[in-house]
Scaffold this active site. Structure first.
Site, PDB file in Angstrom:
ATOM      1  N   THR A  48       9.592  35.736  47.444  1.00 19.87           N
ATOM      2  CA  THR A  48      10.845  35.118  47.489  1.00 19.87           C
ATOM      3  C   THR A  48      11.813  35.934  46.430  1.00 19.87           C
ATOM      4  OG1 THR A  48      10.243  32.843  47.960  1.00 19.87           O
ATOM      5  CG2 THR A  48      12.345  33.132  47.074  1.00 19.87           C
ATOM      6  N   PHE A  53      14.899  36.051  44.326  1.00 25.37           N
ATOM      7  CA  PHE A  53      16.006  35.205  43.304  1.00 25.37           C
ATOM      8  C   PHE A  53      17.049  35.957  42.822  1.00 25.37           C
ATOM      9  CE2 PHE A  53      12.027  32.794  43.538  1.00 25.37           C
ATOM     10  CZ  PHE A  53      12.364  31.617  43.446  1.00 25.37           C
TER      11      PHE A  53
END
Ligand code: PEP
Ligand code: MN
Length: 628
Positions: free
Chosen positions: A530, A532
């Site tokens: 992911t 960020f």
């Protein structure tokens, strides 16, 4: 004349150019206009550009064709943003100023201030020197009224605006207000304009009932030519043959002014209205027309108002209007300006001690969430602040309650988290300062003492369950339950879970809540990352030297428009690392393009590309220049 300097001209050379312009009888105004430095040379009526064109360091010299020079978009292409304390007016923001027509008593204005702040207004209005068309009308409380206005504003951290009706009380008034209003009746009081222009206090300049857009801009020019650099224009209705409404609110003035001038324009839908029912629809229409704010009359008890009662909103009407503005802002791609939570909290944004204090970082979710893990990858020391919604993260950073916000924006398996890009657009005062890619590892987590054989039920965020499908299919008998948040599921397990319950979350979450990892790495695909972003106030520099930029634009509607824009990146040797199109909310079948580019050590290539893109695109915004 507009004298555009070459990029990278040294400060000493700039000073020499300014000196030379002054020697030729011009006054000089320096403007940082996006990526270009511009000198405005105002002076002799018939200007001769030739002596300037040959100066070392000068790129080009342009004539300003309009009689208003300093107010003109020819001089400054970028929107002026006027700062009033912590509030900014102009650009992609909607600022709502509200309050009674007149300050009537200390109690009345205190009550008004409370309702304005509570409903989301960012500045308090109220006349103390009331210039109405009758000698028998309520004249206002004068200086006493201004002192009440100041006290009420301060109590709710609302900057205040009030009208200067004559030169007599100007100095005392300027001591007490944050913005000086010049009313419609005084728009062409040139003595007043001259004096107010020289005072350094921001000005709200209303259009006169018989004034053209051109007249309004000439009055603004008076203020600017006398030194002001903080002028907010206001359309409030003009006199026409129509008598059904008190004045005719000329909303076409909004785009007309914006085409001609860089100054912000707000609309007062109250003064023109014979009846308060007209005010909310015309306020919304004004914002749809592009106004950067509203100034609205609201009164706790309009029936008893001493002036302009029939056009004053009831508190509940104002509150509804503010909610409607919030919904409309999303469609317009505008941010609704908000008050900081408090000066003390806003101060937390800037470390007074040179940065040794532990910064607060807002994130969505509970302690132990992957966003919280990301925070430690951004900053060695930080105080994570859990928030319920992504929007709350943005609000926390905007208000200064948290210095940073950590946000997931993209997952390698499930794609972009669009909501956060939409929010980045709605909060133009925030920027991206860093990026990290974090591997997401899912674990089966149980209560202490439990083993995998005890488990009959497992709960997690739907994404957590979906990304561990293969493992879960080996335990077909387990009941699967969706939960709003992976870390929240672990907190729930710790609070009231049974020995037969398990969750899917990070090891960090298990540790945070004293739970036990029963099986590590149960995700189907270990390539689960992911991305960020760390966001901060837009004057915050990148966390480390910038090597990446994110931007968003929309194209004009013609063949080849997108490919022309993309060519710009190639021409400046900028490596595009992402391109994604997204529907524009509220405009079916129109799209925005999100682009990431890798940057070299010299940011000039990006600045050059930006200048070209601004010309080519229908809308353009940089979301951040940051370190990855
Ligand atoms: C007002 O704002 O109360 C007012 C008198 O406005 P205008 O000057 O636009 O009439
Ligand atoms: Mn009024």
């Amino acid at each position: 004349m507009v004298i555009v300097l070459n990029a990278g001209v040294s400060a000493s050379r700039q000073a020499a150019i300014r000196r030379e312009i002054k020697q030729r009888g011009y006054t000089v105004r320096q403007i940082e206009d996006g990526e270009r430095t511009v000198l405005g040379a105002i002076g002799p009526a018939v200007a001769d550009p030739r002596p300037f064109e040959s100066m070392d360091g000068v790129d080009q010299v342009l004539r300003i064709s309009k009689p208003f020079k300093l107010a003109s978009r020819e001089l400054q292409r970028a929107d002026t943003v006027v700062s009033v304390g912590p509030i900014r007016i102009g650009g992609q923001r909607i600022a709502v100023i509200a309050g009674p027509s007149s300050v009537e008593s200390r109690e009345q204005i205190l009550e008004c201030a409370a309702l304005v702040a509570e409903s989301g207004g960012v500045m308090l209005r109220g006349a103390a020197f009331t210039p109405y068309g009758s000698p028998y009308a309520f004249p206002g409380l004068g200086m006493a009224g201004l002192r009440h206005l100041r006290e009420a504003g301060d109590r709710h951290a609302l900057p205040v605006v009030s009208e200067a009706a004559s030169l007599d009380h100007l100095d005392e008034l300027a001591e007490l207000v944050d913005v000086i209003q010049i009313g419609a009746r005084n728009m062409q009081n040139f003595d007043l304009l001259r004096r107010v222009g020289g005072m350094g206090t921001p000005v709200l300049l209303k259009r006169g009932v018989g004034a053209t857009v051109h007249d309004l801009l000439m009055s603004a020019e008076y203020l600017l030519a006398n030194g002001s650099d903080a002028v907010i224009l206001c359309e409030r209705g003009i006199r026409t043959f129509e008598t059904g409404t008190r004045h005719t609110l000329d909303l076409s003035a909004v785009p007309a002014v914006q085409a001609l001038s860089h100054l912000p324009i707000v609309v007062d839908p109250s003064q023109g209205a014979a009846d308060r029912a007209t005010v909310p629809p015309m306020g919304l229409a004004a914002l749809a027309a592009g106004a950067q704010g509203l100034i609205v009359e609201v009164h706790p008890d309009p029936k008893r108002a001493l002036s302009d009662g029939p056009q004053s909103l009831y508190p509940s009407q104002f509150e509804k209007l503010m909610r409607d503005i919030d919904s409309l802002a999303g469609v317009l791609g505008m941010e609704v300006a908000r008050l900081p939570l408090g000066a003390a909290k806003a101060a937390a944004r800037r470390p007074a001690d040179g940065g040794t204090e532990v910064p607060k970082v807002a994130f969505q979710g509970e302690m132990g969430a992957n966003s919280e893990i990301a925070i430690r990858r951004f900053l060695e020391r930080a105080e994570p602040v859990p928030c319920r919604e992504f929007r709350d993260v943005f609000e926390a950073v905007l208000s200064g309650a948290s210095r940073y916000g950590a946000l997931p924006v993209e997952n390698s398996l499930t794609g972009t988290i669009h909501q956060n890009f939409e929010l980045l657009l709605q909060f133009p005062d925030l920027t991206i300062v860093a990026e990290r890619n974090i591997r997401i590892v899912h674990n089966l987590i149980g209560r202490p003492g439990a083993t995998i054989d005890d488990i009959t039920r497992v709960y997690s965020h739907p994404q957590g369950l979906a990304q561990c499908r293969r493992f879960l299919s080996e335990h077909a008998g387990w009941q699967k339950v969706s939960f709003y948040d992976t870390a929240g599921a672990v907190a729930h397990l710790a609070r009231e879970g049974r020995r037969s319950d398990a969750t899917i979350a990070s090891e960090e979450a298990a540790r945070t809540y004293g739970m036990r990892v029963l099986r590590q790495g149960i995700e189907d695909n270990p390539q689960n990352y992911t991305r960020f972003l760390l966001i901060a106030a837009d004057d915050h520099p990148p966390l480390a030297p910038a090597d990446k930029a994110s931007l968003v634009f929309s194209t004009t509607d013609r063949p080849g428009a997108l490919s022309e824009c993309l060519t710009v990146f190639a021409a400046h040797d900028l490596n595009m690392t992402k391109l994604e199109s997204r529907p524009i909310p509220g405009r079916p079948w129109e799209y925005r393009f999100y682009v990431d580019v890798a940057l070299g050590p010299d940011l000039q290539a990006l600045h050059d590309a930006e200048a070209e893109l601004q010309e080519l695109t229908a809308s353009y915004r940089i979301l951040g220049v940051y370190s990855s």
